[in-house]
Write a protein that holds these residues in place. Structure first.
Motif, PDB file in Angstrom:
ATOM      1  N   LEU A 143       0.845  -1.191   0.000  1.00 48.43           N
ATOM      2  CA  LEU A 143       0.000   0.000   0.000  1.00 48.43           C
ATOM      3  C   LEU A 143       0.880   1.240   0.000  1.00 48.43           C
ATOM      4  O   LEU A 143       1.811   1.361   0.782  1.00 48.43           O
ATOM      5  CB  LEU A 143      -0.897  -0.007   1.236  1.00 48.43           C
ATOM      6  N   GLY A 144       0.583   2.155  -0.901  1.00 42.22           N
ATOM      7  CA  GLY A 144       1.400   3.357  -1.020  1.00 42.22           C
ATOM      8  C   GLY A 144       1.257   4.285   0.175  1.00 42.22           C
ATOM      9  O   GLY A 144       0.341   4.161   0.979  1.00 42.22           O
ATOM     10  N   GLU A 145       2.198   5.232   0.277  1.00 38.40           N
ATOM     11  CA  GLU A 145       2.195   6.224   1.358  1.00 38.40           C
ATOM     12  C   GLU A 145       2.096   7.624   0.769  1.00 38.40           C
ATOM     13  O   GLU A 145       2.868   8.518   1.089  1.00 38.40           O
ATOM     14  CB  GLU A 145       3.448   6.080   2.220  1.00 38.40           C
ATOM     15  N   PRO A 156       8.701   7.464   1.257  1.00 43.85           N
ATOM     16  CA  PRO A 156       8.274   7.396   2.661  1.00 43.85           C
ATOM     17  C   PRO A 156       9.149   6.449   3.465  1.00 43.85           C
ATOM     18  O   PRO A 156       9.803   5.566   2.928  1.00 43.85           O
ATOM     19  CB  PRO A 156       6.841   6.861   2.550  1.00 43.85           C
ATOM     20  N   VAL A 157       9.170   6.662   4.781  1.00 43.40           N
ATOM     21  CA  VAL A 157       9.949   5.839   5.706  1.00 43.40           C
ATOM     22  C   VAL A 157       8.990   5.237   6.720  1.00 43.40           C
ATOM     23  O   VAL A 157       8.122   5.928   7.258  1.00 43.40           O
ATOM     24  CB  VAL A 157      11.019   6.684   6.426  1.00 43.40           C
ATOM     25  N   ARG A 205      -0.220  10.786  17.242  1.00 45.66           N
ATOM     26  CA  ARG A 205       0.090  12.144  16.778  1.00 45.66           C
ATOM     27  C   ARG A 205       0.968  12.116  15.542  1.00 45.66           C
ATOM     28  O   ARG A 205       0.701  12.802  14.549  1.00 45.66           O
ATOM     29  CB  ARG A 205       0.775  12.947  17.884  1.00 45.66           C
ATOM     30  N   LYS A 206       2.012  11.319  15.591  1.00 41.31           N
ATOM     31  CA  LYS A 206       2.947  11.281  14.477  1.00 41.31           C
ATOM     32  C   LYS A 206       2.287  10.715  13.230  1.00 41.31           C
ATOM     33  O   LYS A 206       2.575  11.143  12.110  1.00 41.31           O
ATOM     34  CB  LYS A 206       4.176  10.456  14.850  1.00 41.31           C
ATOM     35  N   ALA A 207       1.383   9.761  13.421  1.00 37.16           N
ATOM     36  CA  ALA A 207       0.690   9.171  12.281  1.00 37.16           C
ATOM     37  C   ALA A 207      -0.149  10.206  11.549  1.00 37.16           C
ATOM     38  O   ALA A 207      -0.155  10.264  10.320  1.00 37.16           O
ATOM     39  CB  ALA A 207      -0.172   8.002  12.743  1.00 37.16           C
ATOM     40  N   LEU A 208      -0.865  11.070  12.294  1.00 37.64           N
ATOM     41  CA  LEU A 208      -1.678  12.090  11.644  1.00 37.64           C
ATOM     42  C   LEU A 208      -0.826  13.239  11.128  1.00 37.64           C
ATOM     43  O   LEU A 208      -1.037  13.728  10.014  1.00 37.64           O
ATOM     44  CB  LEU A 208      -2.739  12.628  12.607  1.00 37.64           C
ATOM     45  N   GLU A 209       0.150  13.664  11.928  1.00 40.12           N
ATOM     46  CA  GLU A 209       0.992  14.775  11.488  1.00 40.12           C
ATOM     47  C   GLU A 209       1.658  14.474  10.150  1.00 40.12           C
ATOM     48  O   GLU A 209       1.789  15.349   9.296  1.00 40.12           O
ATOM     49  CB  GLU A 209       2.064  15.066  12.536  1.00 40.12           C
ATOM     50  N   ASN A 210       2.096  13.242   9.978  1.00 40.17           N
ATOM     51  CA  ASN A 210       2.792  12.860   8.752  1.00 40.17           C
ATOM     52  C   ASN A 210       1.885  12.148   7.759  1.00 40.17           C
ATOM     53  O   ASN A 210       2.357  11.666   6.737  1.00 40.17           O
ATOM     54  CB  ASN A 210       3.992  11.966   9.089  1.00 40.17           C
ATOM     55  N   SER A 211       0.607  12.099   8.076  1.00 46.35           N
ATOM     56  CA  SER A 211      -0.394  11.547   7.163  1.00 46.35           C
ATOM     57  C   SER A 211       0.003  10.167   6.662  1.00 46.35           C
ATOM     58  O   SER A 211      -0.033   9.881   5.470  1.00 46.35           O
ATOM     59  CB  SER A 211      -0.585  12.507   5.974  1.00 46.35           C
ATOM     60  N   LYS A 212       0.336   9.310   7.600  1.00 44.71           N
ATOM     61  CA  LYS A 212       0.803   7.970   7.248  1.00 44.71           C
ATOM     62  C   LYS A 212      -0.384   7.062   6.920  1.00 44.71           C
ATOM     63  O   LYS A 212      -1.310   6.924   7.719  1.00 44.71           O
ATOM     64  CB  LYS A 212       1.640   7.392   8.383  1.00 44.71           C
ATOM     65  N   ILE A 213      -0.308   6.425   5.766  1.00 44.26           N
ATOM     66  CA  ILE A 213      -1.443   5.661   5.264  1.00 44.26           C
ATOM     67  C   ILE A 213      -1.640   4.356   6.026  1.00 44.26           C
ATOM     68  O   ILE A 213      -2.699   4.103   6.602  1.00 44.26           O
ATOM     69  CB  ILE A 213      -1.254   5.356   3.761  1.00 44.26           C
ATOM     70  N   ALA A 214      -0.613   3.497   6.021  1.00 45.70           N
ATOM     71  CA  ALA A 214      -0.756   2.190   6.651  1.00 45.70           C
ATOM     72  C   ALA A 214      -1.093   2.320   8.129  1.00 45.70           C
ATOM     73  O   ALA A 214      -1.943   1.594   8.661  1.00 45.70           O
ATOM     74  CB  ALA A 214       0.522   1.370   6.459  1.00 45.70           C
ATOM     75  N   GLY A 253      -4.805  16.949   1.408  1.00 44.17           N
ATOM     76  CA  GLY A 253      -5.435  15.703   1.001  1.00 44.17           C
ATOM     77  C   GLY A 253      -5.022  15.318  -0.401  1.00 44.17           C
ATOM     78  O   GLY A 253      -4.985  16.161  -1.302  1.00 44.17           O
ATOM     79  N   THR A 254      -4.699  14.057  -0.578  1.00 45.25           N
ATOM     80  CA  THR A 254      -4.352  13.512  -1.891  1.00 45.25           C
ATOM     81  C   THR A 254      -5.021  12.154  -2.011  1.00 45.25           C
ATOM     82  O   THR A 254      -5.032  11.372  -1.055  1.00 45.25           O
ATOM     83  CB  THR A 254      -2.832  13.357  -2.048  1.00 45.25           C
ATOM     84  N   THR A 255      -5.600  11.861  -3.161  1.00 45.66           N
ATOM     85  CA  THR A 255      -6.215  10.549  -3.364  1.00 45.66           C
ATOM     86  C   THR A 255      -5.165   9.552  -3.850  1.00 45.66           C
ATOM     87  O   THR A 255      -4.115   9.929  -4.357  1.00 45.66           O
ATOM     88  CB  THR A 255      -7.354  10.641  -4.393  1.00 45.66           C
ATOM     89  N   HIS A 256      -5.488   8.271  -3.724  1.00 43.08           N
ATOM     90  CA  HIS A 256      -4.512   7.221  -4.018  1.00 43.08           C
ATOM     91  C   HIS A 256      -4.048   7.235  -5.470  1.00 43.08           C
ATOM     92  O   HIS A 256      -2.937   6.823  -5.781  1.00 43.08           O
ATOM     93  CB  HIS A 256      -5.110   5.845  -3.696  1.00 43.08           C
TER      94      HIS A 256
END
Length: 789
Positions: free
Chosen positions: A421-423, A431-432, A440-449, A581-584
């Protein structure tokens, strides 16, 4: 004797006629003089614009009644002229502006209880061209007085212009109801054809509208129109324009409509304003023009949004990977649809619902479609705040840990079916993955997985229910993991309204958007003023959750996926937030954000499903700059003010690595690539917790942790400032039972077998434990066993 009688009678008649003439001359003198004051050169000025003003009185545009298309008389069929003469003015070709025979006939019919008018086509032209009805109202004149002015003015018009010119003026001006002005607009609006293709019965349907346009509109009252049509057809038979058999055939025909109206070539904003005026004052209000329409629009924000959007879309079309049609290559009037890249901007005062900027598309003349009013597209990663709001309101915290590891795309099923799944949400090309990370870090960096896993842990039904409470249309969304990547479509209005909940402390934003403040007529009299009443609100989420999500979006601006946007903000100490926001598939980009007073949303993409804008088209590159410039333009009027945390949250220092309470030892060591020296930086940050949930264990990573078996793990020790040398004891440190259940400090070293080791005495002496609440968290105490041997 008989001769004298007749001479006397004739003399009396002459005297009466002269007296009547003298009286008529005296009575009508003022009306004749007034009729002589109208400038006949202006007879074909079809409309006067209404001025659109912004909230500060600055002119931002003019509204014309432009669903009118002027055509020459040669493009009007002869059958329509005959129908018009039969229905409105049978002696048009022979009278000189006033039909005296028609006046006598109308008088007789009206005396018998009828309702017959006698105005000629020329009189109607005079009345409409110079707005004589409105003038008569202002003068408080009777209908007869107004008709006298019409009659004298009609005679002047007949002296100046030919019958053909008069017909041309008339047919392009007259109102045919349903917003259609002029013969071509009406022909297209009701029957979807050019005037030259009108049939006899269609001509009659149009002519009957002239006496009462709205009441007889075939779109509103088809049976009333059909009755009027058949009356006009009967008049055509009386005038000899059709035969009796043709009359019977035409009257039996059904009313066939095919509405394909002209569109007003204005802007998306002007359409919304014209619509609002129509709702407030009636659909025909703007036809007379000369209104001053005071709006809620902020000119600076509107202009900045329009220009910034055009610049961003042009920049996107210049990217090497862009393969779609380009705006500059499209020509107006081209038979091909305009399928180039589009965009929209909406800014509102999130307390009042006043619209400050509305850009519904790129070019109204080419694409009248208003995305704000009509469009829906997937939010992509701009949907993430609502996922995290669902989880936080369910008991999780910004410090809760979520797994950030690669995920098989088959678990989500967006785009391709295989692979990782892309990031794309991180807005970076490489992505790393970081393992366990705080929410917090997941939302701040908009991490997909990580977000997909968070949504799963929260529960997809809870995510949907929360999104619906925000006003997003997910009631029928399938409970599939793909909804966690913003797969469902929403409108711009819904997206902006939903985002207003965060700066409003969990309260819903305004349901109704406001464009009009007041309307003044040509005399400066206010004919409409909006009622300034607070819009009803409702609780969407609790204020603690709203603040937690807000604070995480703030972090995104400082160090996350939206890092850099604050560098160009005019409003310093910016306390607002936002989410890109960006779509897949990179087909849509968004940025939606706010400060204390306004919320602004930006979208770029295609109106159809045309694939990626270009590979790697991120929201931070296309939509975020437009948002930034629009917010900057609004800042002098709507900037300032601080969003402050509510009393229901408390700030606690936590470690960004463990998500637990930070200590002085929460540090990470990094090698300076330039100097080769090892540098330390603190991993402690302030985090907001709902009051009552702030009791956390101390960091188990940087201040001593536990092994898998639960015993303290010396490998987790990170005390660079302590002079401690672990000593492994060969025998237990206590002989016999430990009656007081002595607790061993969690920072004590342990052996691989689980036995405790002793620190040198200066280690404990050097520790300052006075600032640590409730002491350092300790492992469960256990008694030491003594062998019997």
């Amino acid at each position: 004797m008989r001769k004298g009688f007749w001479l006397t009678l004739i003399l009396l008649g002459i005297i009466g006629a002269v007296s009547g003439g003298i009286f008529a001359e005296a009575y009508t003198r003022d009306y004749r003089l007034r009729a002589g004051t109208y400038d006949l050169e202006r007879i074909n000025e079809l409309e006067e614009p209404s001025i659109i003003l912004d909230r500060n009185g600055k002119e931002i545009g003019r509204i014309f009644v432009q669903n009118r298309s002027v055509i020459p008389i040669e493009q009007v069929p002869e059958i329509f002229i005959k129908t018009l003469r039969a229905g409105e003015d049978s002696r048009f070709l022979t009278h000189h502006g006033v039909d005296y025979i028609g006046i006598v006939r109308a008088g007789i019919l009206n005396a018998q209880g009828g309702n017959q008018g006698a105005s000629t086509i020329t009189q109607q032209l005079a009345r409409n061209a110079y707005n004589l009805k409105e003038e008569a109202k202002q003068r408080k004149e009777t209908t007869i007085q107004r008709k006298l002015v019409e009659a004298f003015l009609a005679r002047r018009i007949e002296d100046r212009y030919t019958k053909e010119q008069i017909l041309n003026f008339y047919l392009n001006r007259i109102y045919f109801g349903s917003g259609f002005y002029g013969i071509r607009s009406a022909s297209l609006g009701y029957f979807g054809k050019e005037p030259m293709k009108l049939t006899t019965e269609e001509c009659a349907s149009l002519v009957t509208l002239i006496k009462n346009p709205n009441a007889r509109s075939p779109l509103n009252n088809p049976e009333v129109n059909r009755t009027g049509r058949n009356y006009v057809l009967g008049r055509m038979r009386e005038e000899g324009f059709i035969s009796s058999s043709e009359l019977a055939r035409l009257r039996a025909l059904p009313l066939r409509l095919n509405s394909q109206p002209l569109r007003r070539g204005t802007t998306h904003l002007y359409e919304r304003i014209a619509e609002a005026v129509g709702l407030a004052l009636g659909e025909d209000a703007l036809a007379s023009g000369k209104f001053k329409v005071h709006t809620t629009i902020l000119a600076e924000a509107q202009n900045a949004a329009q220009q910034a959007l055009l610049d961003s879309l042009e920049k996107a079309e210049a990217q090497p990977g862009y393969t779609h049609p380009k705006y500059r290559d499209y020509r107006k009037g081209s038979p091909k649809p305009a399928e180039y890249l589009q965009g929209a901007v909406l800014m509102i005062d999130h307390d009042t619902g006043e619209v400050l900027a509305h850009v519904g598309g790129r070019d109204y003349a080419q694409v009248p479609y208003d995305f704000i009013e009509l469009g829906k597209r997937p939010l992509g990663t701009a949907f993430f705040p609502y996922i995290y709001a669902a989880g936080l309101s369910g008991g999780q915290t910004p410090a809760s840990l979520v797994e950030d590891e690669p995920m098989d795309n088959r678990a989500v099923m967006v785009g391709g079916r295989e692979g990782i799944l892309g990031e794309w949400g991180m807005e970076v090309s490489s992505p790393v993955y970081e393992g366990k990370i705080p929410v917090r870090k997941a939302l701040e960096n908009s991490k997909i997985a990580a977000t997909v896993r968070f949504a799963g842990a929260t529960g997809l039904q809870r995510v949907v229910d929360t999104a619906v409470s925000f006003g997003l249309p997910l009631q029928k969304a399938e409970l599939l993991p793909r909804l966690a990547v913003g797969f469902e479509e929403v409108s711009m209005k819904q997206a902006v309204r939903a985002m207003t909940t965060f700066p409003r402390g969990g309260q819903s934003g305004p349901e109704k958007l406001v464009y009009l403040d007041r309307v003044e007529n040509s005399q400066g009299r206010v004919v409409y003023r909006r009622q300034r009443q607070p819009q009803p609100t409702r609780d969407v989420i609790d204020e603690a959750t709203a603040w937690q999500v807000h604070s995480m979006m703030v972090g995104s601006l400082f160090r996350g996926s939206s890092k850099g946007v604050l560098d160009g903000m005019l409003e310093k100490n910016f306390s607002g937030a936002g989410k890109s926001g960006t779509t897949h598939d990179f087909a849509d980009t968004w940025f939606i954000g706010y400060n204390k007073r306004v919320t602004c949303g930006v979208w770029t993409g295609f109106l159809g499903n045309d694939g990626a804008i270009y590979p790697g088209a991120f929201g931070r590159d296309l939509s975020m700059p437009v948002w930034q410039k629009t917010m900057n333009a609004a800042a002098p009027s709507f900037g300032g003010g601080q969003l402050t945390p509510p009393d229901s949250v408390v700030e606690v220092n936590v470690c960004t690595v463990s998500g637990e309470r930070a200590t002085q030892f929460c540090q990470q060591h990094e090698e300076n690539v330039n100097t080769g020296m090892i540098q330390s930086r603190s991993t402690a940050v302030g985090e907001y917790f709902r009051r009552g949930t702030e009791k956390l264990p101390f960091c188990s990573i940087h201040s001593g942790g536990t092994s898998e078996g639960g015993a303290p793990d010396i490998t987790a020790l990170n005390l660079p400032a302590l002079d401690a040398v672990p000593v492994r004891p060969k025998e237990p440190t206590l002989i016999g039972d430990d009656p007081y259940h002595t607790e061993v400090p969690s920072f004590a070293a342990t052996s691989a077998e689980g036995g405790f080791v002793r620190h040198r005495t200066n280690v404990l002496d050097s520790l300052d434990l006075t600032d640590i609440e409730d002491g350092i968290p300790l492992p469960r105490p256990r008694r030491l066993q003594i062998d019997d041997e």
